[in-house]
Design a protein around this motif. Structure first.
Motif: not given
Length: 294
Positions: A228-241
Motif C-alpha cells: 500500500l505504501d509503495f503505490i502511494g496509499l500509505g500513511p499521509t504523515q511520517g515515513v515507512s519503508l
C-alpha cells in the motif's frame, strides 16, 4: 508443596525445558530471531541518537553513502539512514497491530466455531468464507484512497480486519480435534463455562501453533502495508519503508543511479519478512519432534 503437586509442576516444566533446549540449537530459529532483533533494536535506539527528523533537509542533495551520512541522502538532502530507522518503527508497528488484531479475531472466531459447532459454527464459517473470498487488497485500496488522513493505526486496522479468515479456519480445525479429548470432557462435566474451557484447556494445548500463526500474520501485515505504501496509499504523515520506495520511484532514483535510496528499504522489508518465515520454520521443527534435527 505435596509430592503430587511437585510432580504436576515437574510434568508441566519438562516440555518447556525440552522446547527451550531444541530452540537454542535450531539454526533457523536463532538466525531469524537475530535478524529481527537487529532491525528492532535499530528501530528503537537509532532515532534516539538523531537530532533531526526523517524528512528534514540536513545535507547535500543526492549524496552517496559516506561517514557522515551512512546511507547517503535523497535528491532533497534528506538523510536516508534516518528515514530507514524511523521507517523500521512504522514497519514493526503495523506488523504488530495488524497481525495482532488479525490473530485476536481469528482466535475468537476459530475457537468459538470449533468448540460450539452446530448453528454457531455454520454462521461463523459463513462469515469467514465471505471475508475470505473478498479481494482484500482491492478493498484496502478503495478504503485507503477515500480516506483524507491515513495513519499507521488506520492502515493496521484495515489489514487486521481482512487478514484473519485463514487463521480462523486453521484454529477451528485444531479446536475440533481437541474438544472431544478427555480433559475437555472432564472440565465440561465439572461445570466449567465455555470461555474458561477454551482459555484454560484448549488454548494452552495450541500455544505453539497460535504463536506460529501470529508470526505469519505479522509478516503478512508488513508485506500488505509495504504494498500500500509503495503505490502511494500509505500513511499521509511520517515515513515507512514502503513510502521510501515510493518516493525513490517517484523521483527516479533508479534512473539517476541513486541505489542507496531504494536498496535499504527494499532489503529491510525482505530481510524482516524472510527472517520471520525462517523463524516459523524453525519453530515448527522445535515443536514437532518428527522434524527435529538431532
Amino acid at each position: 508443596m505435596t509430592a503430587a503437586g511437585s510432580a504436576a509442576v515437574a510434568t508441566v516444566r519438562a516440555p518447556r525445558r525440552e522446547a527451550l533446549y531444541f530452540a537454542l540449537r535450531n539454526g533457523k530459529l536463532v538466525a531469524g530471531l537475530v535478524v529481527v532483533l537487529v532491525f528492532l533494536l535499530t528501530a528503537l535506539l537509532v532515532p534516539l541518537t538523531i537530532d533531526y527528523g526523517p524528512n528534514d533537509y540536513v545535507g547535500p542533495a543526492a549524496s552517496a553513502p559516506s561517514g557522515e551520512y551512512w546511507f547517503g541522502t535523497t535528491t532533497f538532502g534528506q538523510d536516508v539512514f534516518a528515514q530507514f530507522a524511523y521507517g523500521l518503527r512504522a514497519t514493526f508497528l503495523v506488523g504488530l497491530l495488524g497481525g495482532g488484531l488479525a490473530a485476536v479475531i481469528g482466535m475468537a472466531v476459530g475457537f468459538t466455531a470449533g468448540y460450539r459447532g452446530g448453528l454457531v459454527d455454520e454462521i461463523l464459517n459463513m462469515i469467514t468464507n465471505i471475508v475470505l473470498v473478498l479481494p482484500a487488497l482491492v478493498v484496502l485500496l478503495i478504503v485507503n484512497a477515500y480516506l483524507g488522513v491515513r495513519s499507521v493505526g488506520v492502515q493496521a486496522l484495515f489489514i487486521g480486519l481482512t487478514s484473519w479468515p485463514w487463521a480462523a479456519r486453521a484454529i477451528r480445525a485444531q479446536t475440533f480435534s481437541l474438544r472431544s479429548r478427555d480433559f475437555v470432557d472432564l472440565a465440561r462435566l465439572s461445570g466449567v463455562r465455555t470461555p474458561k474451557i477454551i482459555v484454560r484447556e484448549i488454548a494452552p494445548n495450541m500455544s505453539s501453533y497460535l504463536f506460529m500463526t501470529f508470526i505469519l500474520l505479522f509478516g503478512g501485515s508488513i508485506l500488505i502495508a509495504a504494498s500500500l505504501d509503495f503505490i502511494g496509499l500509505g500513511p499521509t504523515q511520517g515515513v515507512s519503508l514502503g513510502l521510501m520506495l515510493n518516493n525513490a520511484a517517484r523521483w527516479s532514483a533508479l534512473h539517476l543511479g541513486m541505489w542507496w535510496w531504494f536498496i535499504p528499504p527494499g532489503a529491510g522489508i525482505t530481510a524482516i519478512v524472510g527472517a520471520l518465515y525462517v523463524m516459523n520454520v524453525g519453530l515448527d521443527e522445535v515443536f514437532n519432534p518428527k522434524l527435529r534435527e538431532m
